[in-house]
Design a protein around this motif. Sequence first.
Motif, PDB file in Angstrom:
ATOM      1  N   VAL A 117       0.820  -1.073   0.042  1.00  0.00           N
ATOM      2  CA  VAL A 117       0.058   0.077   0.060  1.00  0.00           C
ATOM      3  C   VAL A 117       0.881   1.169  -0.101  1.00  0.00           C
ATOM      4  O   VAL A 117       0.342   2.375   0.183  1.00  0.00           O
ATOM      5  CB  VAL A 117      -1.018  -0.016   1.016  1.00  0.00           C
ATOM      6  CG1 VAL A 117      -2.053  -1.134   1.260  1.00  0.00           C
ATOM      7  CG2 VAL A 117      -0.438  -0.002   2.410  1.00  0.00           C
ATOM      8  N   GLY A 118       2.267   1.072  -0.206  1.00  0.00           N
ATOM      9  CA  GLY A 118       2.915   2.253  -0.372  1.00  0.00           C
ATOM     10  C   GLY A 118       3.223   2.987   1.118  1.00  0.00           C
ATOM     11  O   GLY A 118       3.402   4.289   0.877  1.00  0.00           O
ATOM     12  N   LEU A 119       3.371   2.409   2.214  1.00  0.00           N
ATOM     13  CA  LEU A 119       3.674   2.692   3.354  1.00  0.00           C
ATOM     14  C   LEU A 119       5.005   2.188   3.892  1.00  0.00           C
ATOM     15  O   LEU A 119       5.257   2.026   5.355  1.00  0.00           O
ATOM     16  CB  LEU A 119       2.552   2.539   4.509  1.00  0.00           C
ATOM     17  CG  LEU A 119       1.443   3.271   4.585  1.00  0.00           C
ATOM     18  CD1 LEU A 119       0.413   2.828   5.399  1.00  0.00           C
ATOM     19  CD2 LEU A 119       1.694   4.828   4.565  1.00  0.00           C
ATOM     20  N   GLU A 120       5.819   1.600   2.998  1.00  0.00           N
ATOM     21  CA  GLU A 120       7.153   1.133   3.578  1.00  0.00           C
ATOM     22  C   GLU A 120       8.062   1.988   4.509  1.00  0.00           C
ATOM     23  O   GLU A 120       8.130   3.313   4.043  1.00  0.00           O
ATOM     24  CB  GLU A 120       7.924   0.396   2.369  1.00  0.00           C
ATOM     25  CG  GLU A 120       9.285  -0.254   2.542  1.00  0.00           C
ATOM     26  CD  GLU A 120       9.796  -0.824   1.465  1.00  0.00           C
ATOM     27  OE1 GLU A 120      10.563  -1.757   1.596  1.00  0.00           O
ATOM     28  OE2 GLU A 120       9.511  -0.485   0.371  1.00  0.00           O
ATOM     29  N   GLY A 121       8.408   1.554   5.468  1.00  0.00           N
ATOM     30  CA  GLY A 121       9.218   2.409   6.473  1.00  0.00           C
ATOM     31  C   GLY A 121       8.237   3.499   7.190  1.00  0.00           C
ATOM     32  O   GLY A 121       8.918   4.272   8.259  1.00  0.00           O
ATOM     33  N   LYS A 122       6.929   3.388   6.945  1.00  0.00           N
ATOM     34  CA  LYS A 122       6.171   4.464   7.957  1.00  0.00           C
ATOM     35  C   LYS A 122       5.278   3.765   8.825  1.00  0.00           C
ATOM     36  O   LYS A 122       4.777   4.613   9.773  1.00  0.00           O
ATOM     37  CB  LYS A 122       5.207   5.044   6.689  1.00  0.00           C
ATOM     38  CG  LYS A 122       5.941   5.720   5.596  1.00  0.00           C
ATOM     39  CD  LYS A 122       6.719   6.928   6.052  1.00  0.00           C
ATOM     40  CE  LYS A 122       7.559   7.395   4.743  1.00  0.00           C
ATOM     41  NZ  LYS A 122       6.719   7.707   3.604  1.00  0.00           N
ATOM     42  N   LEU A 123       5.311   2.513   9.086  1.00  0.00           N
ATOM     43  CA  LEU A 123       4.508   1.962   9.927  1.00  0.00           C
ATOM     44  C   LEU A 123       4.872   2.140  11.458  1.00  0.00           C
ATOM     45  O   LEU A 123       4.212   1.971  12.278  1.00  0.00           O
ATOM     46  CB  LEU A 123       4.239   0.401   9.760  1.00  0.00           C
ATOM     47  CG  LEU A 123       3.349   0.020   8.594  1.00  0.00           C
ATOM     48  CD1 LEU A 123       3.171  -1.751   8.673  1.00  0.00           C
ATOM     49  CD2 LEU A 123       2.101   0.637   8.676  1.00  0.00           C
ATOM     50  N   SER A 124       6.257   2.694  11.699  1.00  0.00           N
ATOM     51  CA  SER A 124       6.766   2.805  12.939  1.00  0.00           C
ATOM     52  C   SER A 124       6.394   4.413  13.509  1.00  0.00           C
ATOM     53  O   SER A 124       6.407   4.622  14.636  1.00  0.00           O
ATOM     54  CB  SER A 124       8.163   2.597  13.033  1.00  0.00           C
ATOM     55  OG  SER A 124       8.918   3.456  12.006  1.00  0.00           O
ATOM     56  N   GLY A 133      -3.427  11.096   3.022  1.00  0.00           N
ATOM     57  CA  GLY A 133      -3.254  10.110   2.070  1.00  0.00           C
ATOM     58  C   GLY A 133      -2.501   8.779   2.654  1.00  0.00           C
ATOM     59  O   GLY A 133      -2.926   7.688   2.389  1.00  0.00           O
ATOM     60  N   MET A 134      -1.829   9.164   3.539  1.00  0.00           N
ATOM     61  CA  MET A 134      -1.199   7.957   4.293  1.00  0.00           C
ATOM     62  C   MET A 134      -2.188   7.212   5.225  1.00  0.00           C
ATOM     63  O   MET A 134      -2.175   5.932   5.236  1.00  0.00           O
ATOM     64  CB  MET A 134       0.010   8.504   5.393  1.00  0.00           C
ATOM     65  CG  MET A 134       1.228   8.883   4.567  1.00  0.00           C
ATOM     66  SD  MET A 134       2.391   9.690   5.585  1.00  0.00           S
ATOM     67  CE  MET A 134       3.118   8.324   6.597  1.00  0.00           C
ATOM     68  N   LYS A 135      -3.158   8.053   5.724  1.00  0.00           N
ATOM     69  CA  LYS A 135      -4.203   7.286   6.553  1.00  0.00           C
ATOM     70  C   LYS A 135      -5.119   6.537   5.617  1.00  0.00           C
ATOM     71  O   LYS A 135      -5.426   5.332   6.002  1.00  0.00           O
ATOM     72  CB  LYS A 135      -4.999   8.597   7.355  1.00  0.00           C
ATOM     73  CG  LYS A 135      -4.317   9.338   8.435  1.00  0.00           C
ATOM     74  CD  LYS A 135      -5.018  10.258   9.183  1.00  0.00           C
ATOM     75  CE  LYS A 135      -4.590  11.083  10.183  1.00  0.00           C
ATOM     76  NZ  LYS A 135      -5.192  12.083  10.909  1.00  0.00           N
ATOM     77  N   GLN A 136      -5.379   7.096   4.529  1.00  0.00           N
ATOM     78  CA  GLN A 136      -6.197   6.271   3.375  1.00  0.00           C
ATOM     79  C   GLN A 136      -5.470   4.882   3.074  1.00  0.00           C
ATOM     80  O   GLN A 136      -5.967   3.863   2.868  1.00  0.00           O
ATOM     81  CB  GLN A 136      -6.479   7.133   2.419  1.00  0.00           C
ATOM     82  CG  GLN A 136      -7.392   8.188   2.406  1.00  0.00           C
ATOM     83  CD  GLN A 136      -8.754   8.049   2.443  1.00  0.00           C
ATOM     84  OE1 GLN A 136      -8.933   6.794   3.039  1.00  0.00           O
ATOM     85  NE2 GLN A 136      -9.868   8.608   2.141  1.00  0.00           N
ATOM     86  N   LEU A 168      -2.738   7.548  -4.605  1.00  0.00           N
ATOM     87  CA  LEU A 168      -3.734   6.621  -4.166  1.00  0.00           C
ATOM     88  C   LEU A 168      -4.249   5.817  -5.646  1.00  0.00           C
ATOM     89  O   LEU A 168      -4.238   4.533  -5.446  1.00  0.00           O
ATOM     90  CB  LEU A 168      -4.850   7.166  -3.468  1.00  0.00           C
ATOM     91  CG  LEU A 168      -5.938   6.079  -3.100  1.00  0.00           C
ATOM     92  CD1 LEU A 168      -5.265   5.032  -2.011  1.00  0.00           C
ATOM     93  CD2 LEU A 168      -7.086   6.878  -2.353  1.00  0.00           C
ATOM     94  N   ARG A 169      -4.253   6.473  -6.669  1.00  0.00           N
ATOM     95  CA  ARG A 169      -4.810   5.787  -7.823  1.00  0.00           C
ATOM     96  C   ARG A 169      -3.778   4.856  -8.241  1.00  0.00           C
ATOM     97  O   ARG A 169      -4.126   3.747  -8.821  1.00  0.00           O
ATOM     98  CB  ARG A 169      -5.084   7.084  -8.804  1.00  0.00           C
ATOM     99  CG  ARG A 169      -5.385   6.593 -10.325  1.00  0.00           C
ATOM    100  CD  ARG A 169      -5.530   7.607 -11.312  1.00  0.00           C
ATOM    101  NE  ARG A 169      -4.367   8.361 -11.457  1.00  0.00           N
ATOM    102  CZ  ARG A 169      -4.205   9.719 -11.537  1.00  0.00           C
ATOM    103  NH1 ARG A 169      -5.533  10.322 -10.845  1.00  0.00           N
ATOM    104  NH2 ARG A 169      -3.177  10.478 -11.546  1.00  0.00           N
ATOM    105  N   GLU A 170      -2.526   5.241  -8.208  1.00  0.00           N
ATOM    106  CA  GLU A 170      -1.480   4.368  -8.608  1.00  0.00           C
ATOM    107  C   GLU A 170      -1.259   3.037  -7.894  1.00  0.00           C
ATOM    108  O   GLU A 170      -1.152   1.920  -8.453  1.00  0.00           O
ATOM    109  CB  GLU A 170      -0.033   5.038  -8.769  1.00  0.00           C
ATOM    110  CG  GLU A 170      -0.075   6.041 -10.029  1.00  0.00           C
ATOM    111  CD  GLU A 170      -0.446   5.638 -11.381  1.00  0.00           C
ATOM    112  OE1 GLU A 170       0.062   4.539 -11.756  1.00  0.00           O
ATOM    113  OE2 GLU A 170      -1.291   6.433 -11.741  1.00  0.00           O
ATOM    114  N   TYR A 171      -1.442   3.145  -6.616  1.00  0.00           N
ATOM    115  CA  TYR A 171      -1.347   2.171  -5.676  1.00  0.00           C
ATOM    116  C   TYR A 171      -2.447   0.995  -6.049  1.00  0.00           C
ATOM    117  O   TYR A 171      -2.444  -0.067  -5.916  1.00  0.00           O
ATOM    118  CB  TYR A 171      -1.485   2.663  -4.102  1.00  0.00           C
ATOM    119  CG  TYR A 171      -0.050   3.207  -3.792  1.00  0.00           C
ATOM    120  CD1 TYR A 171       1.191   2.467  -4.067  1.00  0.00           C
ATOM    121  CD2 TYR A 171      -0.013   4.507  -3.190  1.00  0.00           C
ATOM    122  CE1 TYR A 171       2.297   3.100  -3.576  1.00  0.00           C
ATOM    123  CE2 TYR A 171       1.218   5.024  -2.769  1.00  0.00           C
ATOM    124  CZ  TYR A 171       2.249   4.213  -3.093  1.00  0.00           C
ATOM    125  OH  TYR A 171       3.454   5.023  -2.713  1.00  0.00           O
TER     126      TYR A 171
END
Length: 305
Positions: A117-124, A133-136, A168-171
């Motif tokens: 979903v394009g959140l690599e490295g962001k879950l921490s 956009g990250m919340k979506q 979001l469209r691309e993901y």
Amino acid sequence: MLKIEHISKRLGKEQILKDVSFEVAPGEVFGFLGPNGAGKTTTIRIITGLLEQDEGKVTVNGHDVVEERSKALTQIGAIVENPAFYPYMTGKQNLIHAKNLIPGLGDVDYEALSRLVGLEGKLSKKVGEYSLGMKQRLGIARALLHNPRVLILDEPTNGLDPAGIAELREYLRAMARDQQIAILISSHMLGEMEQISDRYAIIDQGVIKSVESVRNETGSKILLRVAQEETEDVLEALKTANYQADLWNDRIVVTAPETACPAIARLVVPIADLHELTIKRMTLEEQFLQVTKKEGDSHAFTHTK
């Protein structure tokens, strides 16, 4: 993957849905469009088992949502508008909390899910620090925890800026293609749906008015320009050949699929000098307004520049 067959629903004296049918295939992004009150939310509530139809059937990966409720619903992930999270917890902690609420769910590869979903490295990070956009995208990750085959998104781009919408469209398109997930998106943002969807259904007053490919030819116009003194002869020849043809400014407008271009050119060339032959496709917005127009409305599509 997702199949809706002849669904009807009445609430009180009002007929909300009337014989609604469409299906979404694996790997497809399917737009579900309609004016406010058209029946989109009711349809989604029926698909997700929150409301039972009066007639018809919904199946998810072959499982009936009513008769095999548990099996069907395990195949569905859904988010509605802006997903809510605990802002003081990290993205991963929020996902773990959601995972613990799903009975029988085994181990989850959170890193793989974050990459998807394009959140690599962001879950921490704490969710309170996330952009909308990250919340979506975190909401989509939460909807995918149980590896569903169908993902339903209701107005997923609400509140996003243009960059967030594009991301979001691309993901979503990559996810549908790479994971072979069937994605159903309900939205009123027609321009965005035109860019993201493979096909779409337009619902109005509880009735499916159109199910089309975004890149179909049914909404095309073929524009011709010939010498002014030859215009009437060309119009007559086109109408004799059963083409719908009208004069618009200095051009002849033919309502026909793009594949008719060679035949039209062969018809015109012997009787006139063909100065121009171009194709004008109706936008999704124009098609939407055409199929949802009410009698007397002024926004019906005629010929566009």
